[in-house]
Write an enzyme that holds these catalytic residues in place. Structure first.
Site, PDB file in Angstrom:
ATOM      1  CG  ASP A  63      10.249  -3.729 -33.323  1.00 33.24           C
ATOM      2  OD1 ASP A  63      11.248  -4.336 -33.763  1.00 33.24           O
ATOM      3  OD2 ASP A  63       9.179  -3.661 -33.938  1.00 33.24           O
TER       4      ASP A  63
ATOM      5  CG  HIS B 100       7.608  -5.353 -37.180  1.00 32.66           C
ATOM      6  ND1 HIS B 100       7.770  -4.006 -36.933  1.00 32.66           N
ATOM      7  CD2 HIS B 100       7.736  -5.501 -38.526  1.00 32.66           C
ATOM      8  CE1 HIS B 100       7.977  -3.371 -38.070  1.00 32.66           C
ATOM      9  NE2 HIS B 100       7.961  -4.262 -39.050  1.00 32.66           N
TER      10      HIS B 100
ATOM     11  CG  HIS C  87       2.816  -9.460 -35.324  1.00 30.86           C
ATOM     12  ND1 HIS C  87       2.177 -10.678 -35.313  1.00 30.86           N
ATOM     13  CD2 HIS C  87       1.829  -8.515 -35.316  1.00 30.86           C
ATOM     14  CE1 HIS C  87       0.864 -10.489 -35.309  1.00 30.86           C
ATOM     15  NE2 HIS C  87       0.616  -9.195 -35.317  1.00 30.86           N
TER      16      HIS C  87
ATOM     17  CG  ASP D  67      -3.245  -8.761 -44.602  1.00 30.75           C
ATOM     18  OD1 ASP D  67      -2.790  -9.690 -45.299  1.00 30.75           O
ATOM     19  OD2 ASP D  67      -4.148  -7.986 -45.004  1.00 30.75           O
TER      20      ASP D  67
END
Length: 235
Positions: free
Chosen positions: A156, A151, A58, A53
């Protein structure tokens, strides 16, 4: 303004107290709300497997961090980069919990809560009741997300630095009237916010039309003319 550090992390999950670990950290140095170009980035070996998950979020796999340093082996570089600067993060409690857990785990002093600035709280104060995720704020402020397919801590952090600039006043900061920068003239302030004033068009009224207009004012309006009250009847 003081030097500040924009920070983001990627992790194996949501809570270090239940066994989740830090796997990536990215930092952007800003000064007077503008990036200086100095960055810090490191992958971290979490000494555990990364759940599927988390990988979907990412894209960081076990193979990618297998040869990375453990946190204790790179924390000195991270702390040197942060130094005594305030730390800016989005939903700062999340990043603070992981950073401080890792610091405590290797016997280092934690970064006190008072040093952290939470851009999520800033956004909630400015846009109450609205979506205030990093993605939502980037779209609201028209910050490009083209490079953000997954991500990533450094990506970020760069986006968050742009969001933080907007939350703190954005491009309106060009109107800073501090003595150090010197006062702006009215013309400079106008140009800074709206661009240079365009050159006015030349008059298109012919001399004959101007004379006819004056004759009309004198014959029909006389002292009731608005222009006559300001001595401009002949203009």
């Amino acid at each position: 303004m003081a030097r500040e550090i924009v920070l983001d992390t990627e992790t194996t999950g949501f809570d270090p107290k239940t066994g989740d670990r830090l796997i990536e950290v990215g930092c952007i140095e800003i000064d007077d709300l503008l990036p200086t170009g100095r960055t810090f980035h490191a992958f971290v070996n979490p000494e555990r497997s990364i759940p599927a998950d988390a990988i979907r979020v990412h894209g960081i796999t076990d193979d990618k961090v297998a040869g990375a340093p453990k946190f204790g082996e790179m924390c000195e570089q991270l702390l040197e980069f942060i130094a005594d600067a305030p730390v800016i993060a989005h939903n700062a409690a999340f990043d603070r919990n992981f950073i401080n857990w890792e610091l405590a785990n290797c016997g280092r002093v934690e970064l006190h809560e008072s040093r952290w600035i939470d851009t999520l709280q800033l956004a909630q104060g400015r846009f109450p009741g609205m979506a205030n995720s990093l993605d939502a704020l980037c779209k609201r402020f028209k910050i490009s997300l083209v490079e953000r397919t997954l991500h990533g801590a450094l990506i970020d952090a760069r986006l968050l630095a742009s969001v933080y600039l907007e939350l703190k006043g954005g491009k309106e900061r060009v109107l800073d009237l501090s003595a150090a920068r010197g006062p702006l003239t009215a013309a400079a302030a106008e140009a800074a916010t709206h661009g240079a004033r365009p050159r006015p068009l030349s008059p298109r009224v012919t001399e004959t039309e101007a004379e006819a207009h004056l004759a009309f004012l004198n014959a029909k309006l006389k002292d009731r003319s608005l222009w006559a009250a300001y001595g401009l009847a002949g203009v």
